[in-house]
Design a protein around this motif. Structure first.
Motif, mmCIF file in Angstrom:
data_model
loop_
_atom_site.group_PDB
_atom_site.id
_atom_site.type_symbol
_atom_site.label_atom_id
_atom_site.label_comp_id
_atom_site.label_asym_id
_atom_site.label_seq_id
_atom_site.Cartn_x
_atom_site.Cartn_y
_atom_site.Cartn_z
ATOM 1 N N ASN A 127 -16.456 -7.900 44.743
ATOM 2 C CA ASN A 127 -17.484 -7.041 44.146
ATOM 3 C C ASN A 127 -18.053 -7.592 42.849
ATOM 4 O OD1 ASN A 127 -17.176 -5.133 46.189
ATOM 5 N ND2 ASN A 127 -15.575 -4.027 45.078
ATOM 6 N N GLN A 128 -17.404 -8.600 42.288
ATOM 7 C CA GLN A 128 -17.764 -9.031 40.937
ATOM 8 C C GLN A 128 -19.136 -9.689 40.845
ATOM 9 O OE1 GLN A 128 -14.536 -11.327 39.297
ATOM 10 N NE2 GLN A 128 -13.119 -9.596 39.340
ATOM 11 N N ASN A 129 -19.630 -10.247 41.955
ATOM 12 C CA ASN A 129 -20.930 -10.919 41.935
ATOM 13 C C ASN A 129 -22.027 -10.108 42.611
ATOM 14 O OD1 ASN A 129 -19.932 -13.269 40.617
ATOM 15 N ND2 ASN A 129 -19.066 -13.975 42.555
ATOM 16 N N LYS A 130 -21.770 -8.834 42.869
ATOM 17 C CA LYS A 130 -22.792 -7.997 43.477
ATOM 18 C C LYS A 130 -23.970 -7.819 42.529
ATOM 19 C CE LYS A 130 -20.154 -5.175 46.761
ATOM 20 N NZ LYS A 130 -19.740 -3.791 47.125
ATOM 21 N N PRO A 131 -25.203 -7.769 43.068
ATOM 22 C CA PRO A 131 -26.364 -7.544 42.199
ATOM 23 C C PRO A 131 -26.313 -6.157 41.560
ATOM 24 C CG PRO A 131 -26.980 -7.405 44.531
ATOM 25 C CD PRO A 131 -25.563 -7.928 44.488
ATOM 26 N N ASN A 132 -26.812 -6.083 40.336
ATOM 27 C CA ASN A 132 -26.914 -4.821 39.591
ATOM 28 C C ASN A 132 -25.563 -4.213 39.222
ATOM 29 O OD1 ASN A 132 -29.776 -4.828 39.711
ATOM 30 N ND2 ASN A 132 -29.707 -3.890 41.758
ATOM 31 N N ILE A 133 -24.474 -4.975 39.299
ATOM 32 C CA ILE A 133 -23.164 -4.400 38.992
ATOM 33 C C ILE A 133 -23.056 -4.028 37.503
ATOM 34 C CG2 ILE A 133 -22.002 -6.626 38.571
ATOM 35 C CD1 ILE A 133 -19.550 -5.368 40.015
ATOM 36 N N VAL A 134 -23.666 -4.845 36.630
ATOM 37 C CA VAL A 134 -23.653 -4.528 35.202
ATOM 38 C C VAL A 134 -24.517 -3.303 34.934
ATOM 39 C CG1 VAL A 134 -24.300 -5.333 32.903
ATOM 40 C CG2 VAL A 134 -23.150 -6.892 34.495
ATOM 41 N N ARG A 135 -25.636 -3.202 35.635
ATOM 42 C CA ARG A 135 -26.497 -2.023 35.480
ATOM 43 C C ARG A 135 -25.756 -0.757 35.909
ATOM 44 N NH1 ARG A 135 -30.175 0.784 38.696
ATOM 45 N NH2 ARG A 135 -31.895 1.734 37.527
ATOM 46 N N THR A 136 -24.968 -0.851 36.979
ATOM 47 C CA THR A 136 -24.175 0.301 37.417
ATOM 48 C C THR A 136 -23.178 0.709 36.344
ATOM 49 O OG1 THR A 136 -24.377 -0.381 39.731
ATOM 50 C CG2 THR A 136 -22.600 1.153 39.195
ATOM 51 N N ARG A 137 -22.550 -0.285 35.706
ATOM 52 C CA ARG A 137 -21.615 0.010 34.616
ATOM 53 C C ARG A 137 -22.325 0.715 33.474
ATOM 54 N NH1 ARG A 137 -20.492 -4.900 31.635
ATOM 55 N NH2 ARG A 137 -21.788 -3.962 30.029
ATOM 56 N N HIS A 138 -23.547 0.287 33.152
ATOM 57 C CA HIS A 138 -24.321 0.949 32.100
ATOM 58 C C HIS A 138 -24.570 2.412 32.445
ATOM 59 C CE1 HIS A 138 -26.176 -3.124 30.626
ATOM 60 N NE2 HIS A 138 -24.914 -2.965 30.274
ATOM 61 N N LEU A 139 -24.879 2.694 33.701
ATOM 62 C CA LEU A 139 -25.136 4.068 34.129
ATOM 63 C C LEU A 139 -23.873 4.916 34.021
ATOM 64 C CD1 LEU A 139 -27.441 3.449 37.239
ATOM 65 C CD2 LEU A 139 -28.117 4.311 34.988
ATOM 66 N N VAL A 140 -22.722 4.329 34.352
ATOM 67 C CA VAL A 140 -21.447 5.039 34.201
ATOM 68 C C VAL A 140 -21.215 5.361 32.722
ATOM 69 C CG1 VAL A 140 -18.937 4.862 34.445
ATOM 70 C CG2 VAL A 140 -20.423 4.048 36.278
ATOM 71 N N HIS A 141 -21.511 4.408 31.853
ATOM 72 C CA HIS A 141 -21.347 4.600 30.412
ATOM 73 C C HIS A 141 -22.232 5.757 29.923
ATOM 74 C CE1 HIS A 141 -19.304 2.865 27.008
ATOM 75 N NE2 HIS A 141 -20.413 2.732 26.301
ATOM 76 N N VAL A 142 -23.470 5.797 30.414
ATOM 77 C CA VAL A 142 -24.378 6.897 30.076
ATOM 78 C C VAL A 142 -23.804 8.223 30.577
ATOM 79 C CG1 VAL A 142 -26.649 7.908 30.527
ATOM 80 C CG2 VAL A 142 -26.457 5.476 30.043
ATOM 81 N N GLY A 143 -23.278 8.202 31.805
ATOM 82 C CA GLY A 143 -22.741 9.418 32.397
ATOM 83 C C GLY A 143 -21.615 10.028 31.583
ATOM 84 N N PHE A 144 -20.693 9.191 31.109
ATOM 85 C CA PHE A 144 -19.575 9.719 30.319
ATOM 86 C C PHE A 144 -20.040 10.166 28.933
ATOM 87 C CE2 PHE A 144 -16.756 7.685 33.453
ATOM 88 C CZ PHE A 144 -15.897 8.754 33.670
ATOM 89 N N SER A 145 -21.044 9.523 28.387
ATOM 90 C CA SER A 145 -21.599 9.985 27.113
ATOM 91 C C SER A 145 -22.183 11.385 27.255
ATOM 92 C CB SER A 145 -22.685 9.016 26.633
ATOM 93 O OG SER A 145 -22.171 7.716 26.435
ATOM 94 N N LEU A 146 -22.919 11.616 28.354
ATOM 95 C CA LEU A 146 -23.507 12.934 28.590
ATOM 96 C C LEU A 146 -22.433 13.977 28.884
ATOM 97 C CD1 LEU A 146 -26.625 11.934 30.740
ATOM 98 C CD2 LEU A 146 -26.577 12.637 28.334
#
Length: 498
Positions: free
Chosen positions: A371-390
């Motif tokens: 899974n480490q080289n999947k496209p947009n994986i860093v973007r998904t992590r950013h969205l998770v970070h936003v989710g926990f902030s909210l």
């Protein structure tokens, strides 16, 4: 100090953190950097930064505030002694286990030992417990900022919360663990400096030398440390000690947050060196926090200052900011605000990173090689970070509407309910080698145990006379979980080596 001056100080402070984040994450902001800091962290930076993570705004404000209660005084130090023993157990027992398994998320151990459902259950317990605990810690400092700054501008409380979380997100979302190891070290420096400088400024105001201050605290009505006289009360020494041990094992050794920093060290030797150094500094700094509390009350008594009222109820956790902001000069006020901000935001930035890591690794499998080289994986992590902030934003706003008790008590109570099942899960995994569990029943056990503890806590005086359940609640919770797991266990086909 005027609200505009305080606001300017906060803006400059966060500007510095964002600048550090930009520099640190410039070369790399991938998941290995975010989750593990490239496994290259210096142990002394980790140890120093962990002080800021472990000592939140609750310690900074509520612990000195509680000193004035004649039934409490320095009783918190009994708990600190238990914490120190717990840190040593974590360093000697749990850290070697995590390093042998080369874990990114520490809950991977539960998957190997008990099964996939147990693993997800442990991760969910952490996500719930850490989100609520960190939100409560952040709530306290935001409450102070609201009262002394943002109310002046008629800014709603919810907007203050949103701005605070947005600032934390801004300097953590790219570099993650690698960033916060640096920023938390800086924030710890502000925290420790503020403790010593606060003592200096208060002593100066009271015309005390160092020796005078020591004697005044020792001879005051605020310095009683050990409580052996009534085991029915939650201040009783052995209850505080064992509560400190097991709360520390659960909320540090079984918590992704602080363990993630330890796992970023090069090897187990450096991680343990970090833990032992951290333990010594943790004990010492808490002695000074309690001394600050005694000096604050001596100063308040001399100058006729009462604890501020909130809804016509005295709030001792606001005595420190009340004196620092309204009764001392501008330099002590700046020192206090830097210390408070550093203590709280060092805890919250670390928690947000750990929550994001746990969800990405435990539920999205981002650490798996495929899974480490999947496209947009860093973007998904950013969205998770936003989710926990909210999510943290929602919890803080809800808590602000219902809070009617001491913040420090509330946080430790929640830790007892949420982390108790983790104690039971790891206890079973470590000490019952010849059995495994019926995996799909584990979530039920982890719900029943806290429910039983809630019933016992509410009805403790009815069931046990005048006995008050204190920090030992987490031990009871863990034991009930352990017994429940035994009840649904079955012989293992092979004995685990972990």
């Amino acid at each position: 100090m005027s609200p505009i001056a305080i606001l300017t100080l906060i803006i400059v402070y966060f500007g510095l953190l964002i600048l550090i984040s930009t520099i640190v994450s410039k070369k790399s902001s991938d998941n290995n950097t975010f989750f593990k800091a490239n496994k290259n962290s210096k142990w002394y930076l980790v140890a120093f930064g962990m002080i800021g993570t472990a000592i939140s705004g609750i310690t900074f404000i509520s612990v000195p505030g509680e000193v004035g209660n004649p039934d409490l005084q320095f009783k918190y130090f009994q708990f600190v002694i238990g914490c120190a023993i717990g840190f040593i157990i974590v360093a000697k027992v749990l850290l070697p286990l995590y390093y042998r398994m080369n874990l990114t998320s520490i809950y991977g151990y539960i998957e190997l030992r008990l099964g996939i459902v147990s693993y997800k259950t442990a991760a969910i317990i952490f996500l719930v417990g850490r989100t609520i605990g960190s939100a409560f810690r952040l709530y306290l400092v935001i409450f102070v900022l609201q009262r002394y700054v943002f109310d002046y501008y008629n800014v709603p409380f919810a907007i203050t919360v949103l701005i605070s979380l947005a600032l934390i997100f801004a300097y953590t979302y790219r570099g993650g663990l690698k960033t916060i190891i640096i920023t938390d070290s800086l924030q710890t420096f502000f925290l420790i400096s503020s403790v010593f400088l606060t003592i200096y400024f208060i002593c100066n105001s009271l015309d005390y030398s160092v020796i005078d201050a020591f004697e005044a605290v020792k001879n005051s009505n605020y310095s009683r440390v050990f409580f052996f006289n009534d085991y029915f009360k939650d201040t009783y020494f052995w209850k505080q000690l064992f509560g400190g041990i097991f709360i520390t094992i659960a909320t540090v050794g079984l918590d992704q947050d602080l363990m993630q920093k330890n796992l970023s060290c090069k090897n187990i030797a450096e991680a343990q060196k970090n833990m032992f150094t951290f333990t010594a500094v943790f004990v010492l700094i808490n002695i000074f926090f309690l001394s600050v509390g005694a000096l604050l009350y001596l100063y308040a008594t001399k100058n006729g200052i009462d604890a501020p009222l909130v809804n016509n109820v005295p709030r001792t956790d606001l005595l420190f900011p009340e004196i620092a902001i309204h009764h001392l000069s501008i330099i002590p006020t700046i020192v206090f605000l830097l210390g408070l901000t550093a203590a709280t935001f060092a805890t919250t930035d670390s928690a947000l990173t750990a929550l994001t890591t746990s969800f990405c690794v435990d539920f999205l499998d981002m650490d798996k090689s495929e899974n480490q080289n999947k496209p947009n994986i860093v973007r998904t992590r950013h969205l998770v970070h936003v989710g926990f902030s909210l999510l943290m934003f929602v919890v803080i706003v809800i808590f602000n509407t219902i809070n009617d008790r001491s913040v420090v008590d509330m946080v430790f109570r929640i830790a007892s309910y949420t982390y108790g099942p983790l104690l039971g899960l790891y206890g079973f995994g470590l000490f019952v080698k010849t059995k495994t569990v019926k995996d799909h029943f584990v979530p039920l056990i982890c719900l029943i145990a806290p429910a039983i503890c809630l019933y016992l806590n509410i009805n403790s005086k009815l069931l046990f006379g005048n006995y008050t359940i204190g920090n030992e609640l987490i031990v009871v919770n863990g034991l009930i979980t352990f017994l429940g797991l035994l009840a649904i266990s079955k012989p293992a086909t092979t004995q685990t080596k972990f």
